[in-house]
Design a protein around this motif. Structure first.
Motif, PDB file in Angstrom:
ATOM      1  N   LYS A   1     -28.598  -8.466 -15.033  1.00  0.00           N
ATOM      2  CA  LYS A   1     -28.873  -9.506 -15.024  1.00  0.00           C
ATOM      3  C   LYS A   1     -30.032  -9.215 -14.919  1.00  0.00           C
ATOM      4  CE  LYS A   1     -29.220 -13.980 -13.931  1.00  0.00           C
ATOM      5  NZ  LYS A   1     -29.161 -15.373 -15.155  1.00  0.00           N
ATOM      6  N   LEU A   2     -31.146  -9.546 -15.105  1.00  0.00           N
ATOM      7  CA  LEU A   2     -32.558  -9.026 -14.733  1.00  0.00           C
ATOM      8  C   LEU A   2     -33.376  -9.995 -14.038  1.00  0.00           C
ATOM      9  CD1 LEU A   2     -34.667  -6.762 -14.752  1.00  0.00           C
ATOM     10  CD2 LEU A   2     -35.358  -7.984 -17.077  1.00  0.00           C
ATOM     11  N   TYR A   3     -33.895 -10.138 -12.985  1.00  0.00           N
ATOM     12  CA  TYR A   3     -34.896 -10.879 -12.110  1.00  0.00           C
ATOM     13  C   TYR A   3     -36.196 -10.498 -12.098  1.00  0.00           C
ATOM     14  CZ  TYR A   3     -30.224 -13.156 -10.642  1.00  0.00           C
ATOM     15  OH  TYR A   3     -29.396 -13.546 -10.493  1.00  0.00           O
ATOM     16  N   VAL A   4     -37.230 -11.926 -12.378  1.00  0.00           N
ATOM     17  CA  VAL A   4     -38.590 -11.580 -12.185  1.00  0.00           C
ATOM     18  C   VAL A   4     -39.297 -11.583 -11.253  1.00  0.00           C
ATOM     19  CG1 VAL A   4     -40.863 -11.011 -13.554  1.00  0.00           C
ATOM     20  CG2 VAL A   4     -38.655 -10.045 -14.165  1.00  0.00           C
ATOM     21  N   TYR A   5     -40.249 -11.761  -9.893  1.00  0.00           N
ATOM     22  CA  TYR A   5     -40.445 -12.203  -9.071  1.00  0.00           C
ATOM     23  C   TYR A   5     -42.479 -12.366  -8.926  1.00  0.00           C
ATOM     24  CZ  TYR A   5     -36.084 -12.073  -7.738  1.00  0.00           C
ATOM     25  OH  TYR A   5     -34.382 -12.246  -7.735  1.00  0.00           O
ATOM     26  N   ASP A   6     -43.048 -13.347  -8.454  1.00  0.00           N
ATOM     27  CA  ASP A   6     -44.864 -13.014  -8.164  1.00  0.00           C
ATOM     28  C   ASP A   6     -44.521 -12.230  -7.330  1.00  0.00           C
ATOM     29  OD1 ASP A   6     -44.202 -15.205  -5.919  1.00  0.00           O
ATOM     30  OD2 ASP A   6     -45.058 -16.442  -7.495  1.00  0.00           O
ATOM     31  N   GLU A   7     -45.843 -12.743  -6.627  1.00  0.00           N
ATOM     32  CA  GLU A   7     -45.744 -11.105  -4.993  1.00  0.00           C
ATOM     33  C   GLU A   7     -45.702 -11.995  -4.404  1.00  0.00           C
ATOM     34  OE1 GLU A   7     -50.316  -8.407  -5.374  1.00  0.00           O
ATOM     35  OE2 GLU A   7     -51.076 -10.174  -6.976  1.00  0.00           O
TER      36      GLU A   7
ATOM     37  N   LYS B   1     -49.472  -9.438 -10.834  1.00  0.00           N
ATOM     38  CA  LYS B   1     -48.649  -7.949  -9.844  1.00  0.00           C
ATOM     39  C   LYS B   1     -46.924  -9.250  -9.790  1.00  0.00           C
ATOM     40  CE  LYS B   1     -48.355  -4.841  -6.521  1.00  0.00           C
ATOM     41  NZ  LYS B   1     -49.189  -3.604  -5.301  1.00  0.00           N
ATOM     42  N   TYR B   2     -45.546  -8.021 -10.327  1.00  0.00           N
ATOM     43  CA  TYR B   2     -44.490  -8.689 -10.100  1.00  0.00           C
ATOM     44  C   TYR B   2     -43.316  -8.033  -9.723  1.00  0.00           C
ATOM     45  CZ  TYR B   2     -46.904 -12.050 -13.682  1.00  0.00           C
ATOM     46  OH  TYR B   2     -47.398 -13.028 -15.213  1.00  0.00           O
ATOM     47  N   ARG B   3     -42.326  -8.317  -8.856  1.00  0.00           N
ATOM     48  CA  ARG B   3     -41.985  -7.297  -8.414  1.00  0.00           C
ATOM     49  C   ARG B   3     -40.198  -7.428  -9.269  1.00  0.00           C
ATOM     50  NH1 ARG B   3     -38.264  -8.522  -2.795  1.00  0.00           N
ATOM     51  NH2 ARG B   3     -36.687  -6.768  -2.819  1.00  0.00           N
ATOM     52  N   ILE B   4     -39.093  -6.898  -9.638  1.00  0.00           N
ATOM     53  CA  ILE B   4     -38.255  -6.974 -10.848  1.00  0.00           C
ATOM     54  C   ILE B   4     -36.498  -6.453  -9.328  1.00  0.00           C
ATOM     55  CG2 ILE B   4     -37.054  -5.295 -12.117  1.00  0.00           C
ATOM     56  CD1 ILE B   4     -40.002  -5.169 -13.622  1.00  0.00           C
TER      57      ILE B   4
ATOM     58  N   LYS C   1     -34.615   1.785  -7.965  1.00  0.00           N
ATOM     59  CA  LYS C   1     -35.909   2.122  -7.650  1.00  0.00           C
ATOM     60  C   LYS C   1     -36.674   1.481  -9.192  1.00  0.00           C
ATOM     61  CE  LYS C   1     -37.694   5.868  -7.278  1.00  0.00           C
ATOM     62  NZ  LYS C   1     -38.506   7.304  -7.402  1.00  0.00           N
ATOM     63  N   VAL C   2     -37.920   1.480  -9.292  1.00  0.00           N
ATOM     64  CA  VAL C   2     -38.630   0.612 -10.491  1.00  0.00           C
ATOM     65  C   VAL C   2     -39.933   1.622 -10.847  1.00  0.00           C
ATOM     66  CG1 VAL C   2     -39.734  -1.149 -12.030  1.00  0.00           C
ATOM     67  CG2 VAL C   2     -37.485  -1.824 -10.279  1.00  0.00           C
ATOM     68  N   MET C   3     -39.427   1.965 -12.152  1.00  0.00           N
ATOM     69  CA  MET C   3     -41.076   3.196 -12.691  1.00  0.00           C
ATOM     70  C   MET C   3     -41.454   2.432 -14.000  1.00  0.00           C
ATOM     71  SD  MET C   3     -37.748   5.856 -12.247  1.00  0.00           S
ATOM     72  CE  MET C   3     -37.537   6.006 -13.070  1.00  0.00           C
ATOM     73  N   SER C   4     -42.704   2.580 -13.608  1.00  0.00           N
ATOM     74  CA  SER C   4     -43.597   1.675 -14.528  1.00  0.00           C
ATOM     75  C   SER C   4     -44.526   2.446 -14.727  1.00  0.00           C
ATOM     76  CB  SER C   4     -43.864   0.091 -13.980  1.00  0.00           C
ATOM     77  OG  SER C   4     -44.738   0.496 -13.053  1.00  0.00           O
ATOM     78  N   THR C   5     -45.357   2.325 -15.940  1.00  0.00           N
ATOM     79  CA  THR C   5     -46.605   2.806 -16.562  1.00  0.00           C
ATOM     80  C   THR C   5     -47.881   2.316 -16.338  1.00  0.00           C
ATOM     81  OG1 THR C   5     -46.397   1.595 -18.944  1.00  0.00           O
ATOM     82  CG2 THR C   5     -45.383   3.220 -18.922  1.00  0.00           C
TER      83      THR C   5
END
Length: 398
Positions: free
Chosen positions: A63-69, A106-109, A175-179
């Motif tokens: 289950k994946l959630y995405v939030y704004d700043e 920009k989003y938080r996961i 943690k989240v790692m991104s390009t």
């Protein structure tokens, strides 16, 4: 060279450049004719003592959630393996949010995962993890473990009812790692989890999505559900040992996990085995008096599952409690700080030099072997089966 020929050469070069750019995007899905855009989220579970990515083999639901700043949910997605389809077993599987779903910003996961589909797990017997039906903000995502609504008579302990069924396994976000957003970029490899390993530092949870570019994020998962295989054997009367003679219990106030995977203060839970049985060594037995009598060695086995353990560096007396009692007399055979005891297993991985909390979070399958003498424990072996390693602790008070 004539101007005519120069124009032909320039146009040919431009055409080749365009073809090259298009070719660089050809690895994308068939229905995506252009270069990748939006957010692609993959998953890794290598935060374990094997230091290997076990996501495809262990996880069956995400289950994946995405939030704004501002922490407001702007998107969510659920993916589960089923009998007819198992997308999470595919290496590199990603959840894709298109530019229409997530505009530039920009989003938080956040992500939580289970061994099986969440609804399927709720329909099974045994203790269940529950998450909110409606998550509007990042701080709303609290996970609670089922337990009795009333305490055990005469105590402040709330029993976790297993009904002879192992708990499903819960993972949370480490943690989240991104390009960085890029245009026409080849799909990067899935990130492996690298230090620092602080659980859920906010600055590591954000990804940036840009216009007409692609961002690839990898969510590293941490396993919260633990398993303990405990055995009991007797020195004085090795053949007179049965699993029903003892109550093996774990006591710990870890019913609820916050959005950042911290254990919330709450009810003290009483965990009991979901399975127990007795075995006997019949291969010749153990000779006590050669030529006269032979005793057989029985072993009582107990399998328990429980929620995340927290190691307190400042107070060594805090932590989960392991209690072993004799049923007939009610006598406490062993009363030990389980968190401190299990953390000693980190010495098996000397080269990694794990701090206690990191080891407890990486390890998920523990084995303790107790040797009893009458109504007291004589020794306890901490066993790491995959390394053929063990550490014996003697009872100095015996």
């Amino acid at each position: 060279m004539t101007r005519f020929l120069q124009n032909i050469i320039v146009k040919t070069a431009c055409a080749l450049a365009i073809c090259s750019a298009a070719s660089s995007c050809s690895m994308m899905e068939d229905d995506n004719k252009g270069c990748p855009t939006g957010l692609y989220v993959r998953f890794v579970y290598d935060y374990n003592t094997q230091r290997a990515d076990m996501f495809r083999d262990h996880v069956g639901h995400v289950k994946l959630y995405v939030y704004d700043e501002n922490g407001n949910k702007v998107a969510e997605r659920s993916v589960s393996n089923t009998t007819g389809s198992a997308p999470l077993t595919q290496y590199g599987y990603s959840i894709h949010f298109t530019p229409e779903e997530l505009g530039p910003g920009k989003y938080r996961i956040q992500a939580v995962a289970m061994q099986r589909d969440w609804d399927e797990a709720l329909n099974r017997n045994g203790a269940k993890y529950r998450r909110p039906d409606n998550v509007a903000k990042a701080t709303d995502l609290q996970i609670h473990l089922d337990h009795a609504t009333a305490p055990v008579s005469g105590t402040n302990l709330f029993r976790v009812e297993h009904h002879s069924t192992p708990m499903d396994t819960l993972w949370h976000t480490l943690k989240v790692m991104s390009t960085d957003p890029a245009f026409g970029r080849k799909v990067p490899d899935i990130h492996s989890t690298k230090p620092p390993y602080s659980v859920y530092p906010l600055h590591e949870q954000y990804v940036t999505v840009a216009h007409e570019k692609a961002t690839y994020a990898t969510v590293s998962l941490i396993r919260d559900t633990k398993h303990l295989d405990l055995t009991l054997r007797q020195i004085d009367d090795p053949d007179n040992m049965f699993d029903t003679d003892y109550l093996v219990e774990i006591i710990e106030p870890n019913a609820s996990l916050d959005h950042d995977n911290a254990v919330l203060p709450g009810d003290s839970l009483l965990y009991s085995p979901y399975a127990q049985w007795t075995t006997r060594l019949d291969d010749g037995g153990i000779s006590i008096d050669p030529g006269n009598s032979v005793a057989y060695q029985r072993t009582a086995h107990y399998n328990l599952m429980f929620n995340r353990l927290i190691f307190d560096d400042k107070d060594p007396n805090k932590g989960a409690i392991l209690r072993i009692r004799r049923v007939q007399t009610g006598k406490v055979v062993a009363l030990m700080n389980l968190t401190q005891l299990l953390a000693q297993g980190r010495t098996a991985y000397e080269l990694q030099n794990y701090p206690p909390q990191e080891y407890l979070d990486r390890e998920y399958d523990y084995h303790l072997d107790f040797l009893l003498k009458g109504d007291a424990w004589a020794s306890c072996d901490i066993v790491i089966n995959v390394l053929s390693w063990s550490k014996r602790i003697q009872n100095t008070n015996l």
